[in-house]
Write a protein that holds these residues in place. Structure first.
Motif, mmCIF file in Angstrom:
data_model
loop_
_atom_site.group_PDB
_atom_site.id
_atom_site.type_symbol
_atom_site.label_atom_id
_atom_site.label_comp_id
_atom_site.label_asym_id
_atom_site.label_seq_id
_atom_site.Cartn_x
_atom_site.Cartn_y
_atom_site.Cartn_z
ATOM 1 N N TYR A 12 1.325 92.285 -52.482
ATOM 2 C CA TYR A 12 1.029 93.761 -52.187
ATOM 3 C C TYR A 12 0.661 93.876 -50.830
ATOM 4 O O TYR A 12 -0.079 93.077 -50.254
ATOM 5 N N SER A 61 -2.788 97.670 -57.677
ATOM 6 C CA SER A 61 -2.879 96.860 -56.519
ATOM 7 C C SER A 61 -4.295 96.346 -56.357
ATOM 8 O O SER A 61 -5.118 97.108 -56.611
ATOM 9 N N ASP A 82 -3.785 87.505 -54.701
ATOM 10 C CA ASP A 82 -3.452 87.791 -53.462
ATOM 11 C C ASP A 82 -4.320 87.586 -52.386
ATOM 12 O O ASP A 82 -4.320 87.672 -51.027
ATOM 13 N N HIS A 150 5.038 87.091 -59.278
ATOM 14 C CA HIS A 150 4.436 88.179 -59.378
ATOM 15 C C HIS A 150 4.204 88.639 -60.888
ATOM 16 O O HIS A 150 4.772 88.187 -61.678
#
Length: 188
Positions: A12, A61, A82, A150
């Protein structure tokens, strides 16, 4: 590094650097112990985001999860992955089942609930499992089904029904966990 390359790229966009700044707050100094840092980030996700069951499709996100302060196990996993990627670690999303017969951990709606968590590659140690939803390291109660870069690539159950609505009332998924020897004898 060649094999880990794509697993080191954030999924992201963090154009304002908010996620990187959040992640940097866990770095105690230079040098920082790798395992201690990863545990701190995992605990930080669970400490700053409230767990919620979300039946809607899609994943938030990392920035949205931090802003809302709430998320499901898949949101926790994506935030953690992330975050560690922002520090240069190779990480991947794992989807599967949470074995929790006592139903005393988050993300559990039965003894075989679908669940998402993460794995981080640490040189000389290999892939280490982190379940930020439950602040745990190692996967003794996690049954992996899909591993990918992902979260979109790890959806455990997907599909649709086309036809007369009266012909389809509902669908149930059941996961039985049993010792290997018992599994072999039940297949005979």
């Amino acid at each position: 590094m060649t094999d880990l390359g794509p697993l080191r790229l954030q999924s992201y966009l963090d154009s304002a650097g908010q996620l990187r700044e959040w992640t940097q707050s866990f770095v105690a100094g230079n040098p920082t112990g790798t395992l201690a840092l990863l545990k701190d980030i995992s605990s930080g996700v669970a400490g700053q985001v409230t767990y919620e069951v979300r039946e809607e499709e899609n994943t938030q996100s990392p920035e949205h999860t931090l802003a809302r302060g709430r998320g499901s196990c898949r949101d926790f996993a994506v935030l953690f992955v992330d975050a560690v990627r922002s520090l240069g670690f190779g990480a991947r999303i794992v989807s599967g089942y949470l074995y929790d017969p006592d139903q005393n951990v988050f993300g559990s709606a039965g003894s075989g609930s679908t669940h998402a968590w993460a794995e981080v590659y640490v040189p000389s140690a290999g892939w280490i499992t982190f379940d930020p939803t439950n602040r745990s390291v190692g996967g003794f109660n996690l049954i992996p089904v899909a591993v990918a870069r992902h979260i979109r690539q790890t959806i455990p159950v997907a599909g649709s029904f086309a036809g007369d609505p009266d012909l389809f009332e509902r669908m149930d998924v059941r996961v039985d966990v049993m010792p290997e020897a018992q599994h072999r004898s039940s297949r005979r």
